[in-house]
Write an enzyme that holds these catalytic residues in place. Structure first.
Site, PDB file in Angstrom:
ATOM      1  N   HIS A   1      42.357  34.262  44.848  1.00 43.81           N
ATOM      2  CA  HIS A   1      42.137  33.847  43.458  1.00 43.81           C
ATOM      3  C   HIS A   1      41.120  34.754  42.781  1.00 43.81           C
ATOM      4  O   HIS A   1      40.428  34.346  41.839  1.00 43.81           O
ATOM      5  CB  HIS A   1      41.669  32.387  43.380  1.00 43.81           C
TER       6      HIS A   1
ATOM      7  N   SER B   1      42.025  61.783  31.250  1.00 49.26           N
ATOM      8  CA  SER B   1      42.043  61.142  29.939  1.00 49.26           C
ATOM      9  C   SER B   1      41.871  62.208  28.882  1.00 49.26           C
ATOM     10  O   SER B   1      41.116  63.171  29.067  1.00 49.26           O
ATOM     11  CB  SER B   1      40.916  60.115  29.840  1.00 49.26           C
TER      12      SER B   1
END
Length: 447
Positions: A169, A294
């Site tokens: 989780h 990038s």
């Protein structure tokens, strides 16, 4: 306009063409035509081997010349068939006429009406396409899959002793080992691959509506069902579906596509896990000189290979999903929807191979950041609470879960000293306290 990687509409024929060029040998229009010619030739030879009375005097030494028609098949031959198709407006009939012209050139005119004898076009298509898929799986898919599995197995061994904080989780959970977590994917993939290998490459072969009507009316004494099964299974190496309508029912092919989809889904799961590990700084990535991560941020080295794989496998699965849902459905004895759909069968295979290649490339660029693994474990001493409360249960200590819950759910930082101080407050023997204090996030990793 000539087709080039720059003007192709589909990226698998454009940007990614170099990665999957070999697939053209199985799924291009030229390849499909070649497979059709191959089936027609092998069918004629099989009729000679019965032999049919009118073929009893056919010289078997000509079989070699006949097989050369497809073995030496060229792009010019394919174009010749396409030119014939412009007149016939029927692709399989065009292949038949092409072969008849070859018979004329070999001075075998008297036998040429036994080319495509008693067949419908689907007897050719429904053997040619499964044959192309079978040979692609053997020559291209399996080696690429096995290369990926081999790399994963190498990482299982290489990282078998790397303790890591598990997350369930998204929250810190009982520690595990990196090698074991990769082995989970190896076992899953191998199980699905075994299922894939057990699925028949099935073919329909039985005349216009699957009953050998034309064959039987011409030669009623011959067991045509046995002939068809022998031809499909022993001459072509496929599984003979019988009975059928005019077309193969595609149930086995649907199973194949579903199995491929499950393999791709597992790899998508792996891609996302490694993408997340990179984002958590568990791995650095090898930097190639000149590459840009990038356009705006010079520091970035993005996990683009795992992203590329996930995207391509997702597209492949969407098409596999449509193929497996659509192909088994046909109106009455046939409609033509399967024909146009099957022309796209190479597309999901292409995206699948691109996905495999990208995942492998991403794995080969990983650099283990062992310090980050150790840091995360050290920062999460609360995860040994499970171990401590379990031993206390063993010792019949009252309410051990609740005691650990009270300790670990405070906002106070839990570290080795905090845990040791808590253990000292327990009403247990010194021996048990030593046992509890020996447990650390790094060694509490199970079997």
């Amino acid at each position: 306009m000539n087709l080039t990687p720059l003007n192709a509409i589909s990226p698998i024929d454009g940007r990614y063409r170099s990665k999957i060029a070999e697939l053209a040998n199985y799924f291009s229009e030229e390849a499909l035509i070649k497979y059709r010619v191959r089936v027609e030739i092998e069918y004629f030879i099989a009729l000679c081997e019965i032999p049919l009375p009118q073929l009893a005097d056919f010289d078997a030494s000509n079989f070699t010349h006949l097989r050369k028609i497809y073995q030496d098949f060229t792009s010019n031959d394919a174009q010749q068939i396409k030119d014939i198709e412009k007149i016939t407006n029927h692709d399989v009939k065009a292949a038949e006429y092409f072969i008849k012209e070859k018979f004329d050139a070999l001075e075998l005119q008297k036998y040429k009406e036994f080319i495509h004898f008693g067949l419908t076009s689907q007897d050719i298509n429904n053997t040619a396409i499964p044959l192309s898929i079978k040979e692609f799986l053997h020559a291209i898919f399996t080696p690429n899959f096995e290369e990926l599995i081999t790399k994963l197995k190498t990482l299982v061994t290489e990282w078998k002793d790397i303790s890591m904080l598990a997350r369930t989780h998204g929250q810190p959970a009982s520690p595990t080992r990196l090698g074991k977590e990769i082995e989970v994917f190896v076992v899953r993939l191998e199980a699905q691959f075994q299922q894939l290998k057990n699925i028949p490459n099935a073919s329909k072969f039985g005349g216009a509506t699957g009953n050998y009507n034309a064959h039987k009316v011409a030669y009623p004494a011959i067991n045509w069902k046995d002939f068809g099964t022998d031809f499909v299974e022993n001459k072509l190496g496929l599984h003979h579906s019988f009975p059928t309508t005019q077309i193969e029912h595609y149930d086995h092919m649907a199973s194949l596509f579903d199995a491929l989809k499950r393999i791709n889904t597992i790899i998508i799961d792996l891609d996302r896990d490694f993408w997340t590990y990179v984002s958590m700084d568990y791995f650095k990535q090898k930097i190639k000189a000149g590459e840009v991560g990038s356009s705006a941020m010079p520091h970035k080295v993005n996990p683009i290979d795992f992203e590329n794989s996930e995207g391509n496998l997702g597209i492949a699965n969407a098409i596999f999903e449509h193929l497996s849902a659509k192909l088994p459905i046909s109106r009455l004895q046939r409609d033509l929807t399967d024909s146009t759909v099957l022309r796209n069968v190479g597309v999901p295979f292409g995206h699948t191979i691109i996905g495999f290649t990208s995942t492998l490339k991403g794995l080969n660029k990983l650099l283990l950041n062992k310090e980050k693994f150790e840091q995360d474990l050290e920062n999460n001493w609360a995860v040994v609470a499970e171990a401590i409360q379990t031993i206390l249960r063993r010792e019949a200590y009252p309410n051990p879960y609740e005691a650990l819950k009270g300790l670990t759910r405070t906002n106070e930082k839990i570290n080795q000293k905090t845990m040791a101080d808590f253990i000292d407050t327990l009403d247990v023997s010194e021996e048990i306290k030593r046992e509890l204090k020996s447990i650390t996030p790094s060694n509490y990793t199970g079997i």
